[in-house]
Design an enzyme around this catalytic site. Structure first.
Site, PDB file in Angstrom:
ATOM      1  N   ASP A  18      -0.558   0.035  11.403  1.00  0.00           N
ATOM      2  CA  ASP A  18      -1.343   0.957  12.017  1.00  0.00           C
ATOM      3  C   ASP A  18      -2.715   0.437  11.583  1.00  0.00           C
ATOM      4  O   ASP A  18      -3.064  -0.385  10.891  1.00  0.00           O
ATOM      5  CB  ASP A  18      -0.912   2.238  11.819  1.00  0.00           C
ATOM      6  CG  ASP A  18      -1.117   2.535  10.254  1.00  0.00           C
ATOM      7  OD1 ASP A  18      -1.390   1.652   9.541  1.00  0.00           O
ATOM      8  OD2 ASP A  18      -0.669   3.734   9.956  1.00  0.00           O
ATOM      9  N   ASP A  24      -4.803   2.113   9.455  1.00  0.00           N
ATOM     10  CA  ASP A  24      -5.089   1.902   8.206  1.00  0.00           C
ATOM     11  C   ASP A  24      -4.417   0.768   7.421  1.00  0.00           C
ATOM     12  O   ASP A  24      -5.110   0.183   6.289  1.00  0.00           O
ATOM     13  CB  ASP A  24      -4.329   3.435   7.309  1.00  0.00           C
ATOM     14  CG  ASP A  24      -5.027   4.424   7.728  1.00  0.00           C
ATOM     15  OD1 ASP A  24      -6.251   4.452   8.278  1.00  0.00           O
ATOM     16  OD2 ASP A  24      -4.582   5.423   7.687  1.00  0.00           O
ATOM     17  N   ASP A  35       1.335  -1.070   6.637  1.00  0.00           N
ATOM     18  CA  ASP A  35       1.722  -0.402   7.790  1.00  0.00           C
ATOM     19  C   ASP A  35       1.184  -1.326   8.955  1.00  0.00           C
ATOM     20  O   ASP A  35       0.008  -1.670   8.674  1.00  0.00           O
ATOM     21  CB  ASP A  35       1.368   1.069   7.754  1.00  0.00           C
ATOM     22  CG  ASP A  35       2.264   1.867   6.992  1.00  0.00           C
ATOM     23  OD1 ASP A  35       3.272   1.290   6.659  1.00  0.00           O
ATOM     24  OD2 ASP A  35       1.976   3.119   6.789  1.00  0.00           O
ATOM     25  N   GLU A  51       0.862  -1.093   0.004  1.00  0.00           N
ATOM     26  CA  GLU A  51      -0.105   0.080   0.031  1.00  0.00           C
ATOM     27  C   GLU A  51       0.996   1.269   0.002  1.00  0.00           C
ATOM     28  O   GLU A  51       1.744   1.230   0.720  1.00  0.00           O
ATOM     29  CB  GLU A  51      -0.922  -0.009   1.302  1.00  0.00           C
ATOM     30  CG  GLU A  51      -1.580   1.103   1.551  1.00  0.00           C
ATOM     31  CD  GLU A  51      -2.927   1.427   0.551  1.00  0.00           C
ATOM     32  OE1 GLU A  51      -3.224   0.534  -0.232  1.00  0.00           O
ATOM     33  OE2 GLU A  51      -3.507   2.525   0.600  1.00  0.00           O
TER      34      GLU A  51
END
Ligand code: 0RA
Length: 643
Positions: A506, A508, A504, A431
């Site tokens: 996190d 998202d 990532d 991403e």
């Protein structure tokens, strides 16, 4: 062994055979329980529970207690007749001891036998015993309490009376042998799913499952379903919007065989179909499932033609069309089951097909006549599926001609690898363009391909296949993998053996992982089933002092490295937190996340398709409450990636 007694003493001979038998189990456990990993470990419990279920199916038992105790000891207690304790005529020892020490002894002694028994039922007690560090067997026969202790299948003392009782039942307590199993920790949810399934399949049998491993906080599920497989279907549809409130239920009994199905449609685009033969999940279907599918398709098309809802020039509805949004359970019970295929997951009995097929054809026709409103609603859904299927075909042909692809039909942003051998190739789906750039620079281009993702993602939970074609984020993935999607999928054409999602650590990143996984699960499920899908695990921290440094993947690891590097003197240690993949330079990304000799990648497993289905519906579907509940319940397990 020869039939001749070795030393004229029959008892000794049978003892030798017993020991050889149990040794064979310990030498090749995989042959008896499939594996020595988690699946095999949990299988031990199923084997013992199956015996109690058999007793329940025979009508002598209505309560089964399953407990996980301290140290991963398991106890299974039933209130059946108690396993027979009398002296076995051939072996010269108690029949109960025979059941626990002689391979394939279960269900065979005492003549008669049960009317209905699963292929693997009752053969497992001695296997479980052989693979347990120790096992305690307690039998109550309404008069006495009998007890015997085993260690790795061996015993020093015979079954003996230790007390009096008015109760009846069998209790087995065992500790899986750490010499055999890689890991002896039981997973609560895995056992719960299976036990619940057994409770659904045996209406009225109560199974109480308790996990006592946290002494301050035992977790318990008390399961008894008078509705049987109807309750099962409602349970599976709990998180869906159903089209009709009550499942359609059909039952038929013929020549000592029984068949039952429960069907309920919801407004999603996927099908959940689970079939069982003698309570054993037939993962690969078989004759009963073929009968079901064929009857369902016929009923829909007959109905459509009869009512002129399908015009003469229109095609028949396909099997996939009529099963869009279906949740169904098929359960047959036969005197003798034949299981076929490599994993014995496919029912072979030819008599099961006409039994189920005729039952569903007659029963569903009648249901359609008697419930015109429901019939109309689910028929229209199938027509919708048919239209979408045709639209998807047009969209697919269109994409093939589209210019977003290069001459080889590959997406422009793909940085391909040189090898074409999918036993070594990998693709990183990344991403974000900046992380994609680092990955392209850092990779080993001989076998690693990089595909950066961009554009607007489609939530496939809320769209059919035709919308997938034409989605700018998903189509490059489809084209790069090269194996097609949906009904066109051909895994042998997969261009990379490992498909690694790199995002990532996190919120998202987690969102994009879930969206992609949902997509793979819905439209490329065999890739998930066959273990081609992985998650990359980028580090969260870099802990350094001078030239010495470590990468840490969670806070606990970070703190350990800080302690180590700061030493006794409490020297200053530098801690860098990576907020995203993009913050790592190409070399760091290679070193921590992409270098096969150093990285950790997590293979996505698929234990139970129906459970995974529910998870995706919860995560990506419309209903807010179940999603909140799920996230709260699973927050602690965010690292457990088995779906
Ligand atoms: C009576 C006869 C037979 C088995 C049992 C009771 C029995 C076995 C188990 C195993 C776990 N719990 C149990 N409860 C009862 C022999 C059946 C036959 O082969 O005829």
């Amino acid at each position: 062994m020869s039939n001749q007694p070795v030393n004229g003493n029959h008892y000794d001979e049978s003892q030798i055979q017993v020991l050889e038998g149990l040794e064979a189990v310990r030498k090749r456990p995989g042959m008896y329980i499939g594996s020595t990993g988690p699946t095999g470990l949990h299988h031990l419990v199923y084997e013992i529970v199956d015996n109690a279920i058999d007793e329940a199916m025979a009508g002598f038992c209505d309560l089964i207690l399953v407990d996980i105790l301290e140290d991963n000891v398991v106890r299974v207690a039933d209130n059946g007749r108690g396993i027979p304790v009398g002296i076995h005529p051939k072996e010269g020892i108690s029949a109960a001891t025979v059941a626990y020490t002689v391979l394939h002894a279960g269900g065979k002694f005492g003549g008669g036998g049960y009317k209905v028994s699963g292929g693997l039922h009752g053969v497992g007690a001695s296997v479980v015993n052989a693979l347990s560090e120790w096992l305690d067997l307690t039998v109550e026969n309404g008069e006495h309490v009998y007890f015997q202790h085993f260690e790795r299948g061996h015993y020093n003392e015979e079954l003996k009376i230790i007390g009096n009782t008015k109760k009846t039942g069998t209790t087995v307590k065992f500790k899986p042998d750490p010499e055999i199993f890689e890991d002896t920790v039981f997973d609560y949810d895995t056992l719960l799913t299976r036990l619940r399934e057994q409770a659904f399949l045996n209406a009225g049998v109560r199974i109480v499952f308790t996990d006592y491993r946290d002494p301050d906080n035992p977790v318990q599920e008390d399961m008894c379903y008078e509705g049987g497989i109807r309750s099962f279907v409602k349970h599976l549809n709990k998180v869906e919007d159903v089209i009709h409130p009550e499942p359609i239920y059909l039952y038929r009994e013929e020549n000592g065989c029984t068949a039952e199905v429960a069907i309920q449609y919801n407004n999603s685009y996927h099908e959940v179909l689970k079939s069982f033969a003698n309570d054993i999940h037939t993962v690969d279907g078989g004759t009963h499932e073929l009968g079901f599918k064929s009857a369902l398709t016929r009923v829909f098309n007959d109905y459509g033609r009869r009512r002129k809802l399908l015009k003469d020039n229109e095609e028949n509805l396909s099997g996939d069309d009529v099963r869009e949004g279906i949740t169904a359970i098929i359960s047959v019970k036969l005197p003798e089951c034949e299981f076929e295929g490599q994993t014995k997951g496919k029912l072979g009995n030819t008599e099961a097909r006409p039994l189920v097929e005729n039952m569903v054809f007659d029963g569903l026709n009648t249901f359609f006549e008697e419930n015109p409103g429901v019939a109309k609603a689910i028929f229209e859904k199938a027509v919708g599926a048919q239209r979408a299927r045709e639209a998807a075909r047009r969209a697919r042909d269109l994409t093939r001609r589209k210019s977003a692809m290069d001459s080889a039909g590959l997406p422009g942003k793909l940085a391909d690898c040189t090898s074409k051998d999918n036993t070594v190739t990998e693709i990183y789906i990344v991403e974000g363009d900046s992380a994609g750039g680092s990955a392209k620079e850092g990779r080993d281009r001989s076998f690693q391909a990089i595909l950066p993702l961009w554009g607007k993602m489609l939530n496939v939970e809320k769209a059919r296949l035709d919308k997938v074609y034409g989605n700018e984020k998903l189509m490059p993935v489809v084209m790069a993998l090269g194996c097609g999607i949906g009904e066109d999928l051909d895994v042998s054409k997969l261009r990379y053996g490992k498909v690694i999602i790199m995002a990532d650590a996190d919120v998202d990143g987690s969102h994009i992982r879930t969206l992609l996984l949902t997509f793979f699960f819905r439209y490329m499920r065999p890739l998930v089933e066959q273990g081609h899908i992985y998650f990359a695990q980028p580090p969260l921290f870099r802990v350094s002092r001078g030239k010495k440094f470590y990468y840490a993947f969670d806070e606990a690891e970070r703190d350990r490295y800080i302690a180590e590097l700061s030493g006794e003197s409490g020297a200053k240690v530098d801690v860098q937190r990576y907020k995203g993949l993009g913050e790592m330079d190409p070399h760091q990304l290679w070193e921590t996340t992409m270098d096969p000799s150093n990285r950790t990648i997590v293979q996505v497993g698929l234990e139970d398709a129906a459970a995974a289905n529910q998870t995706f519906t919860i995560l990506m579907g419309d209903k807010v409450e179940p999603r909140k509940e799920f996230i709260e319940r699973n927050a602690r397990f965010a690292k457990n990636l088995d779906i």
